[in-house]
Design an enzyme around this catalytic site. Structure first.
Site, PDB file in Angstrom:
ATOM      1  N   THR A   1      -0.285  11.671  -0.808  1.00 12.10           N
ATOM      2  CA  THR A   1      -1.450  12.545  -1.374  1.00 12.10           C
ATOM      3  C   THR A   1      -1.729  13.662  -0.584  1.00 12.10           C
ATOM      4  O   THR A   1      -2.162  14.490  -1.301  1.00 12.10           O
ATOM      5  CB  THR A   1      -2.350  11.417  -1.699  1.00 12.10           C
ATOM      6  N   ALA A   2      -1.870  13.652   0.585  1.00 13.61           N
ATOM      7  CA  ALA A   2      -2.225  14.794   1.476  1.00 13.61           C
ATOM      8  C   ALA A   2      -1.176  15.830   1.211  1.00 13.61           C
ATOM      9  O   ALA A   2      -1.700  16.968   1.214  1.00 13.61           O
ATOM     10  CB  ALA A   2      -1.943  14.386   2.927  1.00 13.61           C
TER      11      ALA A   2
ATOM     12  N   HIS B   1      -7.130   9.982   7.614  1.00 19.43           N
ATOM     13  CA  HIS B   1      -7.598   8.748   8.594  1.00 19.43           C
ATOM     14  C   HIS B   1      -8.528   9.080   9.800  1.00 19.43           C
ATOM     15  O   HIS B   1      -9.419  10.041   9.475  1.00 19.43           O
ATOM     16  CB  HIS B   1      -6.350   7.995   9.130  1.00 19.43           C
TER      17      HIS B   1
ATOM     18  N   LYS C   1       0.965  -1.096  -0.043  1.00 20.46           N
ATOM     19  CA  LYS C   1      -0.060   0.070   0.003  1.00 20.46           C
ATOM     20  C   LYS C   1       1.092   1.033   0.089  1.00 20.46           C
ATOM     21  O   LYS C   1       1.974   1.198   0.731  1.00 20.46           O
ATOM     22  CB  LYS C   1      -0.789  -0.020   1.336  1.00 20.46           C
TER      23      LYS C   1
ATOM     24  N   SER D   1       0.785   5.931  -0.590  1.00 20.73           N
ATOM     25  CA  SER D   1       0.003   7.070  -0.954  1.00 20.73           C
ATOM     26  C   SER D   1       0.215   7.163  -2.518  1.00 20.73           C
ATOM     27  O   SER D   1       1.186   7.083  -3.141  1.00 20.73           O
ATOM     28  CB  SER D   1       0.589   8.235  -0.371  1.00 20.73           C
TER      29      SER D   1
END
Length: 281
Positions: free
Chosen positions: A109-110, A147, A55, A57
């Protein structure tokens, strides 16, 4: 075949992978060496090529696309699920540009969505996601939360400045590509295809067996003292139809993110490699 597999301890990821890694159905000869880490660690490991499948981003994709394909299942894309910029009080755009901003990882991504909304904000501090609320509460600056913090910041007296996911959706017309599963390009395409179907089967198993009514211990034990109500909110927000299969809309959202990265970083030399294994997807 034994593969190294990484994902976060967050409820959406453990919900997705629980049945697969605990072999609650026929995994067709696969074995997994599992690593649960925060997303920035997983991003860094992907940049080092450490894991076979992981996993990440989507924000790190420009740095790893030469080594990994984006897989179709297991990710987090959606509407109304993006990061939030929060503060201790009211702030102006000028104050945002000049304030310290805590962001959950440089290659997330943030960070990319924040940069899209506030390209002139330069005073960024990169922290693990669960360190951001304390940073803001202590008066050190603003923060970008992701989150489960989306569900708790108001209880702590913090304020939403802007929903960066909404900004992305309005700007691009795409759902928000938060994170996805990537597999090494050196893996044979039939292996990637089979693994993709197993991840999808794992999600189906979770829903058929009503994990959302009674979460398995595996999800609870990794949820960092979260209440079960927050765990369920977390899963409902981040596990959706795009988690089963990206589809054209999901693929276009990821391509949009790569396009935005290039616009924000015109000096970058990200290549024109196909993001997805077309024979698989």
């Amino acid at each position: 075949m034994k593969l190294t597999l990484g994902f976060s301890p967050c409820p959406n990821d453990t919900f997705i992978f629980e049945a697969l890694i605990n072999q609650k159905f026929d995994v067709e000869g696969f074995e997994f060496d599992v690593h649960l880490e925060d997303v920035q660690t997983l991003n860094q490991w992907a940049m080092e090529g450490k894991l076979d499948v992981t996993k990440v981003s989507y924000g790190v994709l420009p740095f790893i696309n030469k080594d990994y394909y984006v897989m179709s299942s297991g990710g987090a894309i959606g509407n109304g699920c993006g990061p939030l910029l929060i503060s201790k009080g009211n702030v102006t755009d000028e104050e945002i540009n000049n304030s310290a901003i805590a962001i959950p990882g440089e290659n997330t991504t943030a960070h990319l969505l924040f940069s899209l909304a506030y390209p002139n904000a330069k005073n960024k501090v990169f922290k693990v996601f669960n360190e951001i609320e304390p940073f803001v509460l202590e008066g050190n600056g603003l923060g970008v939360i992701i989150h489960e913090n989306r569900f708790t910041y108001e209880e702590k007296g913090l304020h939403k400045v802007v929903d960066l996911g909404d900004y992305w959706e309005q700007k691009t017309g795409s759902p928000i590509p938060l994170g996805g599963i990537v597999g090494k390009r050196t893996l044979p395409l039939p292996v990637l295809k089979k693994l993709d179907s197993l991840i999808r089967h794992s999600i189906e198993y979770a829903y058929v067996n009503k994990y959302k009514d009674e979460l398995p211990d595996y999800v609870k034990e990794h949820a960092q003292e979260m209440s079960e109500e927050v765990m369920l909110q977390h899963i409902s927000l981040y596990v959706n139809s795009f988690s089963f299969k990206l589809g054209k809309t999901g693929r276009d959202a990821v391509r949009n993110l790569m396009k935005v990265y290039k616009e924000l970083h015109p000096e970058s030399n990200i290549g024109d490699l196909e993001i997805f294994a077309t024979k698989v997807y």
